[in-house]
Design an enzyme around this catalytic site. Sequence first.
Site, PDB file in Angstrom:
ATOM      1  N   GLY A  15     -50.997  -8.273  22.761  1.00 24.51           N
ATOM      2  CA  GLY A  15     -49.828  -7.232  22.607  1.00 24.51           C
ATOM      3  C   GLY A  15     -48.661  -7.840  23.249  1.00 24.51           C
ATOM      4  N   PHE A  16     -47.816  -7.025  23.708  1.00 23.39           N
ATOM      5  CA  PHE A  16     -46.292  -7.597  24.201  1.00 23.39           C
ATOM      6  C   PHE A  16     -46.748  -8.026  25.556  1.00 23.39           C
ATOM      7  CE2 PHE A  16     -44.405  -4.350  21.417  1.00 23.39           C
ATOM      8  CZ  PHE A  16     -43.399  -5.354  20.863  1.00 23.39           C
ATOM      9  N   GLU A 172     -37.037   9.503  16.781  1.00 21.62           N
ATOM     10  CA  GLU A 172     -36.921   8.595  15.780  1.00 21.62           C
ATOM     11  C   GLU A 172     -37.546   8.831  14.399  1.00 21.62           C
ATOM     12  OE1 GLU A 172     -36.225   4.399  18.113  1.00 21.62           O
ATOM     13  OE2 GLU A 172     -38.127   4.582  17.354  1.00 21.62           O
ATOM     14  N   ASP A 302     -48.993  -1.475  29.582  1.00 23.23           N
ATOM     15  CA  ASP A 302     -49.337  -0.074  29.435  1.00 23.23           C
ATOM     16  C   ASP A 302     -50.516   0.213  30.256  1.00 23.23           C
ATOM     17  OD1 ASP A 302     -47.202   0.427  27.829  1.00 23.23           O
ATOM     18  OD2 ASP A 302     -48.398   0.895  26.220  1.00 23.23           O
ATOM     19  N   ALA A 318     -42.503  -1.780  26.164  1.00 17.62           N
ATOM     20  CA  ALA A 318     -42.614  -3.362  25.663  1.00 17.62           C
ATOM     21  C   ALA A 318     -42.061  -4.072  26.824  1.00 17.62           C
ATOM     22  CB  ALA A 318     -42.220  -3.423  24.467  1.00 17.62           C
TER      23      ALA A 318
HETATM   24  C1  LIG Z   1     -44.676   4.391  17.877  1.00 17.91           C
HETATM   25  C2  LIG Z   1     -44.247   3.604  19.086  1.00 17.91           C
HETATM   26  C3  LIG Z   1     -42.970   3.254  19.597  1.00 17.91           C
HETATM   27  C4  LIG Z   1     -42.585   2.548  20.617  1.00 17.91           C
HETATM   28  N1  LIG Z   1     -41.254   2.213  20.547  1.00 17.91           N
HETATM   29  C5  LIG Z   1     -40.936   1.530  21.814  1.00 17.91           C
HETATM   30  C6  LIG Z   1     -39.636   0.894  22.191  1.00 17.91           C
HETATM   31  O1  LIG Z   1     -38.823   1.257  21.203  1.00 17.91           O
HETATM   32  N2  LIG Z   1     -39.193   0.168  23.007  1.00 17.91           N
HETATM   33  C7  LIG Z   1     -40.421  -0.139  23.975  1.00 17.91           C
HETATM   34  O2  LIG Z   1     -39.876  -0.927  25.106  1.00 17.91           O
HETATM   35  N3  LIG Z   1     -41.716   0.250  23.730  1.00 17.91           N
HETATM   36  C8  LIG Z   1     -41.805   0.908  22.826  1.00 17.91           C
HETATM   37  N4  LIG Z   1     -43.038   1.568  22.663  1.00 17.91           N
HETATM   38  C9  LIG Z   1     -44.269   1.050  23.645  1.00 17.91           C
HETATM   39  C10 LIG Z   1     -44.714  -0.489  23.584  1.00 17.91           C
HETATM   40  O3  LIG Z   1     -45.130  -0.583  22.384  1.00 17.91           O
HETATM   41  C11 LIG Z   1     -45.605  -0.651  24.626  1.00 17.91           C
HETATM   42  O4  LIG Z   1     -45.190  -0.138  25.770  1.00 17.91           O
HETATM   43  C12 LIG Z   1     -46.210  -1.827  24.471  1.00 17.91           C
HETATM   44  O5  LIG Z   1     -46.930  -2.205  23.441  1.00 17.91           O
HETATM   45  C13 LIG Z   1     -47.086  -2.083  25.580  1.00 17.91           C
HETATM   46  O6  LIG Z   1     -47.482  -3.549  25.738  1.00 17.91           O
HETATM   47  P1  LIG Z   1     -49.021  -4.009  26.306  1.00 17.91           P
HETATM   48  O7  LIG Z   1     -49.056  -5.162  26.112  1.00 17.91           O
HETATM   49  O8  LIG Z   1     -49.257  -3.461  27.460  1.00 17.91           O
HETATM   50  O9  LIG Z   1     -50.085  -3.382  25.076  1.00 17.91           O
HETATM   51  P2  LIG Z   1     -50.085  -3.309  23.625  1.00 17.91           P
HETATM   52  O10 LIG Z   1     -48.860  -3.929  23.036  1.00 17.91           O
HETATM   53  O11 LIG Z   1     -50.554  -2.074  22.848  1.00 17.91           O
HETATM   54  O12 LIG Z   1     -51.365  -4.363  23.190  1.00 17.91           O
HETATM   55  C14 LIG Z   1     -52.536  -4.263  23.376  1.00 17.91           C
HETATM   56  C15 LIG Z   1     -53.280  -5.024  22.645  1.00 17.91           C
HETATM   57  O13 LIG Z   1     -54.704  -5.124  23.150  1.00 17.91           O
HETATM   58  C16 LIG Z   1     -55.790  -4.893  22.283  1.00 17.91           C
HETATM   59  N5  LIG Z   1     -56.862  -4.452  22.738  1.00 17.91           N
HETATM   60  C17 LIG Z   1     -57.082  -2.958  23.112  1.00 17.91           C
HETATM   61  N6  LIG Z   1     -58.221  -2.891  23.599  1.00 17.91           N
HETATM   62  C18 LIG Z   1     -58.856  -3.941  23.360  1.00 17.91           C
HETATM   63  C19 LIG Z   1     -60.391  -4.575  23.481  1.00 17.91           C
HETATM   64  N7  LIG Z   1     -61.195  -3.582  23.947  1.00 17.91           N
HETATM   65  N8  LIG Z   1     -60.798  -5.439  23.037  1.00 17.91           N
HETATM   66  C20 LIG Z   1     -60.088  -6.418  22.462  1.00 17.91           C
HETATM   67  N9  LIG Z   1     -58.687  -6.081  22.274  1.00 17.91           N
HETATM   68  C21 LIG Z   1     -58.140  -4.899  22.725  1.00 17.91           C
HETATM   69  C22 LIG Z   1     -54.794  -4.189  21.095  1.00 17.91           C
HETATM   70  O14 LIG Z   1     -55.513  -4.287  19.834  1.00 17.91           O
HETATM   71  C23 LIG Z   1     -53.493  -4.670  21.198  1.00 17.91           C
HETATM   72  O15 LIG Z   1     -53.136  -5.806  20.462  1.00 17.91           O
HETATM   73  C24 LIG Z   1     -43.550   2.097  21.583  1.00 17.91           C
HETATM   74  C25 LIG Z   1     -44.854   2.295  21.080  1.00 17.91           C
HETATM   75  C26 LIG Z   1     -45.323   3.072  20.322  1.00 17.91           C
HETATM   76  C27 LIG Z   1     -46.802   3.576  19.846  1.00 17.91           C
END
Ligand SMILES: Cc1cc2nc3c(=O)[nH]c(=O)nc-3n(C[C@H](O)[C@H](O)[C@H](O)COP(=O)(O)OP(=O)(O)OC[C@H]3O[C@@H](n4cnc5c(N)ncnc54)[C@H](O)[C@@H]3O)c2cc1C
Length: 416
Positions: A15-16, A172, A302, A318
Site C-alpha cells: 500500500g502507501f 465524501e 496504519d 496515506a
Molecule cells: C475509503 C478510504 C478513504 C481514505 N481517504 C484518505 C484520504 O483522503 N487521505 C489520506 O491521507 N488517507 C486516506 N485514507 C487512509 C489511507 O488509505 C491509509 O491511511 C493508507 O492506505 C495506509 O497506508 P498503509 O501502507 O499503512 O496501508 P495500505 O495502503 O492499506 O496497504 C496495506 C497493504 O497490505 C496488504 N496486506 C495486508 N495484510 C496482508 C497480509 N497478511 N499478507 C499480504 N498482504 C497484506 C494489503 O493488501 C494492502 O495492499 C483512506 C482510507 C479509506 C479506506
Amino acid sequence: MLTQNLPHIVIVGAGFGGMETAKRLKNAPVQITLIDRQNYHLFQPLLYQIAIAGVVPSQIAYPLRTIFRKQKNLTFQMGEVTDIDLSKRYLRLDGSVIAYDILVLAVGGQTNFFGMKSIEENGFQLKNIESAVTTRNHLLNIFEQASHEADADKRRAMLTFVIVGGGPTGVEIAGALAELITHVMAKDYTHMDLSEVRVILLEAGENLMPAYPDELRKATFDLLRAKNVEVMLNTKLENYNGESVSLGDGKQIRTRTLIWTAGVKAAGMLDSLGVQQAGSGRVRVDSSLRVPTHPEVFVIGDAAYLENGDGQPLPMLATVAQQQAKVTAKNIQKILIGKLPEPFHYKDPGLLATIGRNAAVARIFGMSFSGFIAWMIWVVLHIYRLIGFRNRLLVLINWAWDYIFYETQVRLITKE
Ligand SMILES: Cc1cc2nc3c(=O)[nH]c(=O)nc-3n(C[C@H](O)[C@H](O)[C@H](O)COP(=O)(O)OP(=O)(O)OC[C@H]3O[C@@H](n4cnc5c(N)ncnc54)[C@H](O)[C@@H]3O)c2cc1C
C-alpha cells in the site's frame, strides 16, 4: 533471484507505506522481497468514487509488477502472509517460508465495527475494490427495485440511504451520493418521485470532521445541507438488521442501505505477533518506527502506533504512511552501515476533503478554504497522486465528462 551476500529486506504490504519504502530502496545494496495479497497498489482515497459509479476499479489501482518492472533489486510475491516468527526471523507465505534480515510490516488497516455484528453482516463498507463494487451494485440495484415497487413504505425504505461516520470518508460518500441521485438518477428514472429520497449522515459526536478546524466543520455542514443531505449529529447507532436502523434514543429509520465509515483498526494479522499493541490494534513502535523488542522489524502506516508531539496518536492517513516509508528506507540503509537510525517526525501537509461537485474543504499552510477553490485543489492533487499516466488521463477525462454533462459512466450492475 536472491543474492546470498546482500541483506534481505522483506516488506509485507504494498500500500502507501510498503510501496514507497520499496521504491526508496531502489539503489540500495539490498535484495528486497515485496509481498502483497493483491497484485496491485490501490489508491484508497478514491474508493468512494467506485461506489458512486464515478470511476472503474482499474483507474485507481495499478499492477505491482508493472510499477516495479525496472527495479532490479526487488522481487514481488503475491500471497497472504499468515504467520511471522519474530525470534527466528522468518514468515510464512501461503505455505512457503521466507527468511529476512530486516522486516517492514506495512499491512495497513481494516474496518472496525466495534464488535457490532449486525452492522458487519448487513451494512456496506469501503475498504477494498470488492467492497466498493458491492456497494455500487447495491446502490444501482436498489434504484431498479424501487422503480417498480408499488408499496410506498417499502419504496421509501429503498430510497433512504444511511451513512454512518462524519469523518472525511462519510462526508465524501454522502455528498457524492446525493449528487449522483439529483444529477444522474433523476435523468434515468424520470417516472419516479425522487423527493422520496433521503440521504442521511449519522455522527455520534457533536461535529462533523472532528480533526478539522471549526470554520471547516461548519462549511462541511452547510455544503452537505445545500446538497440535501440530512446531517444527524450526536446520534448513536445501536443496531441495523438490514431493514431498519435503531438509534440510541430508540428511534428507527427504515432503510435498505447502511454504509459504515465510522471506524478503522489495524490489520488482524498483527494480533498474532506477540508484541505490544495500542488502541485499534496498532503495534507500538519506537521513535524510529521499530518494534522495541525486535529492532530489525519496522512497522509503518496504519499498522503502527506512534504519538506525535502533542501526545495524540498519528492519524491513519496515506500521508503518514508515505512519510514513514521515506524515513524507514533511510534508516534501513543507516543500520546496514552501522549508523544509528533517525527518529520520525510527521510534517502535517494539511487537510482536504471533497463534498461533491464544486465543493470541498481544505486546510493548507495554516489557511482554510472551502467551496470551489478547495475543490479544484482536491481534483488536481488526487489526479496527480494517482499512479500511471494512463490512469491520470482517464480519470481526468471521466471527471471532465461527468462535470460537463452531469453524468457518471460506470452505472453497470455487474456480477461480483
Ligand atoms: C475509503 C478510504 C478513504 C481514505 N481517504 C484518505 C484520504 O483522503 N487521505 C489520506 O491521507 N488517507 C486516506 N485514507 C487512509 C489511507 O488509505 C491509509 O491511511 C493508507 O492506505 C495506509 O497506508 P498503509 O501502507 O499503512 O496501508 P495500505 O495502503 O492499506 O496497504 C496495506 C497493504 O497490505 C496488504 N496486506 C495486508 N495484510 C496482508 C497480509 N497478511 N499478507 C499480504 N498482504 C497484506 C494489503 O493488501 C494492502 O495492499 C483512506 C482510507 C479509506 C479506506
